[in-house]
Structures are given as structure tokens and as C-alpha cells.
Design a protein around this motif. Structure first.
Motif, short mmCIF file in Angstrom:
data_model
loop_
_atom_site.label_atom_id
_atom_site.label_comp_id
_atom_site.label_asym_id
_atom_site.label_seq_id
_atom_site.Cartn_x
_atom_site.Cartn_y
_atom_site.Cartn_z
N ASP A 98 1.42 -3.40 17.65
CA ASP A 98 2.06 -3.70 18.94
C ASP A 98 3.43 -3.04 19.08
OD1 ASP A 98 -0.05 -5.26 19.91
OD2 ASP A 98 0.75 -7.07 18.97
N CYS A 99 3.62 -1.92 18.41
CA CYS A 99 4.89 -1.19 18.46
C CYS A 99 6.10 -2.06 18.13
CB CYS A 99 5.08 -0.50 19.82
SG CYS A 99 4.04 0.94 20.04
N ILE A 100 5.90 -3.03 17.25
CA ILE A 100 6.98 -3.90 16.83
C ILE A 100 7.77 -3.18 15.72
CG2 ILE A 100 7.56 -6.11 15.75
CD1 ILE A 100 4.98 -7.22 17.05
N PRO A 101 9.06 -2.95 15.94
CA PRO A 101 9.84 -2.16 14.98
C PRO A 101 9.80 -2.68 13.54
CG PRO A 101 11.09 -2.49 16.99
CD PRO A 101 9.85 -3.33 17.12
N LEU A 102 9.91 -3.98 13.35
CA LEU A 102 9.87 -4.51 11.99
C LEU A 102 8.51 -4.26 11.34
CD1 LEU A 102 11.20 -6.03 9.68
CD2 LEU A 102 10.48 -8.17 10.76
N ALA A 103 7.43 -4.44 12.09
CA ALA A 103 6.09 -4.20 11.55
C ALA A 103 5.90 -2.73 11.21
CB ALA A 103 5.03 -4.66 12.55
N ILE A 104 6.40 -1.84 12.05
CA ILE A 104 6.30 -0.40 11.78
C ILE A 104 7.08 -0.04 10.52
CG2 ILE A 104 6.93 1.90 12.65
CD1 ILE A 104 6.47 0.72 15.51
N GLN A 106 7.87 -2.01 8.01
CA GLN A 106 7.21 -2.56 6.83
C GLN A 106 5.96 -1.77 6.48
OE1 GLN A 106 6.96 -6.62 8.25
NE2 GLN A 106 8.60 -7.25 6.87
N ALA A 107 5.20 -1.35 7.48
CA ALA A 107 4.01 -0.54 7.23
C ALA A 107 4.39 0.78 6.58
CB ALA A 107 3.24 -0.30 8.53
N ALA A 108 5.44 1.42 7.08
CA ALA A 108 5.89 2.69 6.52
C ALA A 108 6.36 2.50 5.07
CB ALA A 108 7.00 3.28 7.37
N ALA A 109 7.07 1.42 4.80
CA ALA A 109 7.53 1.15 3.43
C ALA A 109 6.35 0.97 2.50
CB ALA A 109 8.42 -0.09 3.41
N TYR A 110 5.32 0.26 2.94
CA TYR A 110 4.12 0.05 2.12
C TYR A 110 3.43 1.38 1.85
CZ TYR A 110 -0.29 -1.97 0.52
OH TYR A 110 -1.39 -2.30 -0.22
N ILE A 111 3.27 2.18 2.88
CA ILE A 111 2.62 3.49 2.72
C ILE A 111 3.43 4.38 1.78
CG2 ILE A 111 2.01 5.62 3.96
CD1 ILE A 111 1.34 3.77 6.39
N ASN A 112 4.74 4.36 1.91
CA ASN A 112 5.60 5.19 1.05
C ASN A 112 5.54 4.77 -0.41
OD1 ASN A 112 6.52 6.78 3.18
ND2 ASN A 112 8.30 5.49 3.55
N ARG A 113 5.36 3.48 -0.68
CA ARG A 113 5.35 2.99 -2.07
C ARG A 113 4.05 3.28 -2.79
NH1 ARG A 113 7.61 -1.88 0.10
NH2 ARG A 113 5.57 -2.82 -0.12
N LEU A 123 -4.45 1.50 7.82
CA LEU A 123 -5.05 0.92 9.03
C LEU A 123 -6.37 0.24 8.71
CD1 LEU A 123 -4.55 0.56 12.03
CD2 LEU A 123 -5.59 2.79 12.41
N ASP A 124 -7.15 0.86 7.84
CA ASP A 124 -8.43 0.26 7.43
C ASP A 124 -8.20 -1.07 6.72
OD1 ASP A 124 -11.31 0.30 7.08
OD2 ASP A 124 -10.88 0.69 4.95
N GLU A 125 -7.25 -1.09 5.78
CA GLU A 125 -6.93 -2.34 5.08
C GLU A 125 -6.35 -3.38 6.03
OE1 GLU A 125 -4.75 -2.16 1.42
OE2 GLU A 125 -5.62 -0.21 0.91
N PHE A 126 -5.53 -2.93 6.95
CA PHE A 126 -4.90 -3.82 7.92
C PHE A 126 -5.94 -4.53 8.79
CE2 PHE A 126 -2.82 -4.65 12.02
CZ PHE A 126 -1.69 -5.33 11.61
N GLU A 134 -1.38 -10.06 6.36
CA GLU A 134 -0.12 -10.72 5.98
C GLU A 134 0.48 -10.06 4.74
OE1 GLU A 134 0.31 -14.98 5.47
OE2 GLU A 134 -0.91 -15.23 7.26
N ASN A 135 -0.37 -9.76 3.75
CA ASN A 135 0.12 -9.12 2.52
C ASN A 135 0.69 -7.74 2.80
OD1 ASN A 135 -0.58 -11.29 0.95
ND2 ASN A 135 -2.58 -10.46 0.40
N LEU A 136 0.03 -6.99 3.67
CA LEU A 136 0.49 -5.64 3.98
C LEU A 136 1.85 -5.68 4.68
CD1 LEU A 136 -2.81 -3.94 5.17
CD2 LEU A 136 -1.51 -3.38 3.13
N LEU A 137 2.02 -6.63 5.57
CA LEU A 137 3.28 -6.72 6.33
C LEU A 137 4.41 -7.31 5.50
CD1 LEU A 137 1.99 -7.68 9.86
CD2 LEU A 137 2.87 -5.47 9.10
N ASN A 138 4.07 -8.02 4.43
CA ASN A 138 5.11 -8.55 3.55
C ASN A 138 5.47 -7.55 2.48
OD1 ASN A 138 5.48 -10.97 4.87
ND2 ASN A 138 3.79 -11.94 3.79
#
Length: 138
Positions: A98-104, A106-113, A123-126, A134-138
Motif C-alpha cells: 500500500d505504498c506505506i513508507p515504513l513497510a517499504i 522494512q521490506a528493503a531491509a529484509y531483501i538487503n540482508r 513478494l512470493d513469501e509475503f 508479519e515476520n517479513l515486516l518485522n
């Protein structure tokens, strides 16, 4: 001071409510603990205009922030990701978040790690289930 996600009117009731109580009564709301000073500011974020207005001293003191559009979301994702190119899957991801900055962010941080994580894999896991989401966004 920043008060984030002040969405419950009951948590931060009006300070006027506190003034009507006898001095020996303990404060009921967290608003009683907010600093009262001309120095500094309190920034309140909320999706509930009534809660925000109660703390900000009325609706006239509220500054509404519009949601990010896809173009802004793409720019934020591009800035946060270590990957250079954004694919068409990036738009799907932004829409899922939903173009939510915090979610974006957090998603980028997860992908980078993750060494082999890509936007399509994320996106598939999401999309698999709510618990994983919830785990992906945390």
C-alpha cells in the motif's frame, strides 16, 4: 518528542480531563505525562483525527499527510535497496505494501540482508500467508 500511531482516543485523553480530578488522584491517561513547554514540539502521528485533535488542541492544528503514490514509493524503494534496477515486480510489491513508507523500508531491509533475496521472492513469501507477512515486516 514524537508520539507515533496515537490511534486510540482513550489512551491519550484530553488534559482537561486530568485537571478536573482531585490532586491526590493518580493520572488516568498518558497525556498527563506530556511535557508542557514553549521550547520544543510534540509531533503526533495518527490515523484517527479525533485522537490527534484531542492532543493537538483541535482539528485546526492537524496537518494531514497524503499517502505516497507509486512514483514516490518506487523512489523510496530504489533509495533503500542495494540492488540497482527495479523490475516490474517492484510495482506489485509497492501495491501489496500500500505504498506505506515504513513497510517499504522494512521490506528493503529484509531483501538487503538476505544474500539471494529478490523482490519477486520477497513478494512470493509475503503473499503466502499472514503469519509470514508479519515476520517479513518485522
Amino acid at each position: 518528542m514524537i508520539l507515533d500511531n496515537v490511534d486510540d482516543v482513550e489512551t491519550f485523553s484530553s488534559r482537561k480531563d486530568e485537571q478536573d480530578k482531585p490532586p491526590e488522584s493518580p493520572p488516568v491517561s498518558l497525556a498527563a505525562y506530556l511535557p508542557q513547554s514553549r521550547n520544543g514540539s510534540i509531533l503526533i502521528t495518527s490515523r484517527n483525527k479525533d485522537a490527534a485533535a484531542g492532543l493537538a488542541g483541535g482539528y485546526k492544528n492537524i496537518k494531514e499527510v497524503q499517502a505516497m503514490d507509486e512514483s514516490q514509493g518506487r523512489q523510496l524503494l530504489r533509495n533503500k535497496l542495494l540492488q540497482d534496477a527495479l523490475t516490474d515486480d517492484a510495482i506489485d510489491l509497492l501495491r501489496a505494501l500500500d505504498c506505506i513508507p515504513l513497510a517499504i523500508t522494512q521490506a528493503a531491509a529484509y531483501i538487503n540482508r538476505r544474500a539471494r533475496m529478490t523482490i519477486p521472492k520477497y513478494l512470493d513469501e509475503f503473499r503466502r500467508n499472514n503469519n509470514k507477512r508479519e515476520n517479513l515486516l518485522n
